[in-house]
Scaffold this motif. Structure first.
Motif, PDB file in Angstrom:
ATOM      1  N   ASP A 469      -1.334  -8.157   3.556  1.00  0.00           N
ATOM      2  CA  ASP A 469      -1.651  -6.964   2.911  1.00  0.00           C
ATOM      3  C   ASP A 469      -0.443  -6.053   2.750  1.00  0.00           C
ATOM      4  O   ASP A 469      -0.288  -5.337   1.881  1.00  0.00           O
ATOM      5  N   ILE A 473       0.963  -4.856  -0.961  1.00  0.00           N
ATOM      6  CA  ILE A 473       1.332  -3.255  -1.032  1.00  0.00           C
ATOM      7  C   ILE A 473       2.685  -3.368  -1.791  1.00  0.00           C
ATOM      8  O   ILE A 473       3.012  -2.390  -2.746  1.00  0.00           O
ATOM      9  N   LYS A 476       3.286  -4.104  -5.434  1.00  0.00           N
ATOM     10  CA  LYS A 476       2.576  -3.168  -6.371  1.00  0.00           C
ATOM     11  C   LYS A 476       3.333  -1.656  -6.095  1.00  0.00           C
ATOM     12  O   LYS A 476       3.562  -1.035  -7.105  1.00  0.00           O
ATOM     13  N   GLU A 477       3.996  -1.397  -5.059  1.00  0.00           N
ATOM     14  CA  GLU A 477       4.819  -0.142  -4.960  1.00  0.00           C
ATOM     15  C   GLU A 477       6.312  -0.407  -4.115  1.00  0.00           C
ATOM     16  O   GLU A 477       6.363  -1.018  -3.271  1.00  0.00           O
ATOM     17  N   GLN A 483       4.426   3.082   0.518  1.00  0.00           N
ATOM     18  CA  GLN A 483       3.942   1.776   1.077  1.00  0.00           C
ATOM     19  C   GLN A 483       3.332   2.124   2.441  1.00  0.00           C
ATOM     20  O   GLN A 483       2.251   1.362   2.689  1.00  0.00           O
ATOM     21  N   LEU A 486       0.041   3.894   1.453  1.00  0.00           N
ATOM     22  CA  LEU A 486      -0.985   2.870   1.170  1.00  0.00           C
ATOM     23  C   LEU A 486      -1.476   2.095   2.182  1.00  0.00           C
ATOM     24  O   LEU A 486      -2.742   1.808   2.244  1.00  0.00           O
ATOM     25  N   LEU A 487      -0.739   1.654   3.397  1.00  0.00           N
ATOM     26  CA  LEU A 487      -0.887   0.649   4.365  1.00  0.00           C
ATOM     27  C   LEU A 487      -2.101   1.644   5.252  1.00  0.00           C
ATOM     28  O   LEU A 487      -2.931   1.147   5.745  1.00  0.00           O
ATOM     29  N   LYS A 490      -5.266   1.910   3.585  1.00  0.00           N
ATOM     30  CA  LYS A 490      -6.102   0.626   3.777  1.00  0.00           C
ATOM     31  C   LYS A 490      -6.664   0.633   5.135  1.00  0.00           C
ATOM     32  O   LYS A 490      -8.074   0.266   5.324  1.00  0.00           O
TER      33      LYS A 490
END
Length: 526
Positions: A469, A473, A476-477, A483, A486-487, A490
């Motif tokens: 995971d 991320i 992409k970032e 980061q 986004l984690l 998620k």
């Protein structure tokens, strides 16, 4: 004592590992960490059994099954106030030099006028910190190396990777029987190439004077549900050296017919609340990292919130079991109890302390006095500046939490994120009754910005996220704060209705900074 000097061999060039900024673990390090977490014993081929010499087998203790868990003074002056303040400040500045190690505990090797000076030259190495209180040390060649954080000394015959953690003696109190008493901190050490780790020297908290005394040092070697007392190879003014027989929790013990003298430490905590008065806890302890770690754990689980006050902790006079001590406060304050009898509380689950209460904010001086000789054992001047920065930081975090709550959505978020925020708000009510709110994007971003370099470890250990995971991320970032955000997003998506501040607070526990804890508490209070 001379034999101790013989174990010191010439050091090899070794790059010091930085403890700041946790990097991705290598395959070997991942295997090692996994084996440590599983409580695996030493690899096949490691020498089993006790070291040469007699051993005393101990019965299993009720807590033995937990063995695999990873777990200043200032000058005393009677001159006028202006001279006293200047003298105290100068001495305090001098004493505030490295008496404290990176873990926040007291340096295991204090200067002592009674101890014989050691001139042994050992390579100082700084370990990498892992989650769960573990340390990781990668040594590139044979030699003798000393950990700059814990004081442990490792003697190795080849390049090895060693992991170790500090344990609590109180968990194994049933295994320590009189006349043996704790001599220093307890460690759980693991090494993938166990046969290459020939000896470990553990720091002890005893004062041996000029070297004329000959105490009976041994080590308690915990094996499964039981333990054995094994002989030590040698000892010095600061360490007890043990020949490695197998790897599992080990710590120094001592047996002495004469009264034991300890290097001591005084640890201060201040209560944090809205009361205008001042409340402090003063702990008098042996200079034993296991003991001091237990104190920090006890304070953390107290009903009141406390912060640690950074003052030179090392006592300038030795502590002796059975002697009585008094804590004095100038100007006068309520001190409870007025006197204490010193005992090494390493094996006790409940750590005793002295409470100091002052009705108003003002500078004051604390002094620990030995009643028999009236000697000053420890002394420190406390000022509002010692804790005012914490209060300011806490208030700033509260203001941030309030501003985040009131801040309206802006166009800086994508349409998908805005839709997600609306969905969260709609989930916060059921039949007109307000329920626990899900964390918003703004709140998650505020939390993400407070995470340090350890965020990946926290995500894996506390939030049960997978490394894939994180890698997806990162692919992409590029921006680190995004980061982290986004984690967390998620995690919130996976938790669904449980993606709340309370749930995140419960999961993160003691693995994150106090700033994050305060921010989450602010969110929960909204």
């Amino acid at each position: 004592m001379e034999g101790w000097q013989k174990i010191v061999r010439s050091s090899h060039a070794f790059p010091v590992l930085s403890s700041s900024g946790i990097e991705s673990l290598s395959a070997d390090e991942q295997d090692l960490e996994a084996s440590c977490e599983e409580g695996a014993g030493c690899p096949e081929g490691c020498a089993e059994g006790c070291a040469e010499g007699c051993t005393e087998e101990l019965p299993a203790g009720e807590n033995g099954s937990e063995s695999s868990s990873s777990s200043s003074s200032e000058d005393d002056s009677d001159t006028e106030e202006s001279d006293t303040r200047r003298s105290d400040e100068e001495q305090e500045k001098k004493d505030s030099q490295p008496d404290r190690n990176e873990s926040g505990g007291v340096n295991c090797l204090p200067h002592c006028e009674h101890c014989r000076n050691e001139n042994a030259q050992r390579e100082q190495v700084t370990p990498r910190r892992l989650a769960g209180g573990q340390y990781l040390l990668k040594l590139d060649a044979d030699g003798t190396y000393q950990c700059s954080v814990t004081g442990l000394i490792f003697e190795v015959t080849e390049a090895v990777t060693i992991s170790y953690s500090l344990l609590s003696w109180s968990k194994y109190a049933g295994l320590v029987k009189p006349p043996w008493v704790v001599g220093g901190p307890l460690f759980d050490v693991h090494c993938k190439a166990a046969s290459a780790l020939t000896s470990i020297a553990f720091p002890h908290s005893l004062c041996l004077g000029d070297g004329d005394s000959h105490p009976a040092f041994k080590v308690l070697h915990i094996k499964g549900a039981g333990a054995a007392i094994e002989p030590s190879m040698d000892y010095s003014a600061s360490h007890v050296r043990w020949l490695v027989s197998s790897l599992s929790p080990v710590g120094p013990l001592i047996r002495s017919e004469e009264p034991l003298l300890y290097h001591g430490a005084v640890v201060l905590y201040k209560a944090v609340d809205s009361d205008p008065s001042l409340l402090f806890r003063v702990y008098v302890a042996t200079n034993n990292e296991s003991f001091i770690k237990d104190i920090a754990k006890a304070v953390k689980h107290s009903k009141k919130k406390f912060i640690k006050i950074d003052k030179p902790p090392v006592c300038q006079k030795l502590l002796q079991k059975g002697k009585r001590y008094r804590l004095l406060c100038e100007p006068e304050a309520e001190v409870t109890p007025e006197e204490i009898e010193f005992v090494d509380g390493s094996l006790l689950k409940l750590k005793s302390y002295i409470e100091v209460y002052l009705e108003k904010h003002e500078d004051f001086t604390l002094s620990l006095i030995e009643l028999e000789s009236e000697a000053v054992v420890w002394k420190a001047k406390l000022r509002e500046s010692d804790w005012i920065h914490y209060d300011q930081n806490k208030n700033e975090l509260k203001r941030n939490a309030v501003s985040i709550k009131r801040r309206k959505s802006t166009n800086s978020f994508s349409e998908e994120e805005t839709h997600c925020g609306k969905k969260q708000r709609s989930n916060s009510t059921t039949d007109g009754i307000k329920t626990t709110n899900l964390l918003t994007d703004q709140q998650l971003m505020a939390i993400a910005k407070l995470f340090g370099a350890e965020w990946k470890e926290v995500a894996i250990e506390c939030l049960q996220m997978e490394m894939k995971d994180i890698q997806q991320i990162q692919a992409k970032e590029q921006e680190v704060n995004m980061q982290k955000f986004l984690l967390l997003s998620k995690w919130r998506e996976r938790e669904q209705s449980n993606g709340t501040a309370q749930n995140l607070y419960n999961r993160l526990g003691e693995k994150v900074s106090y700033d994050i804890v305060q921010l989450l508490e602010g969110f929960m209070a909204q």
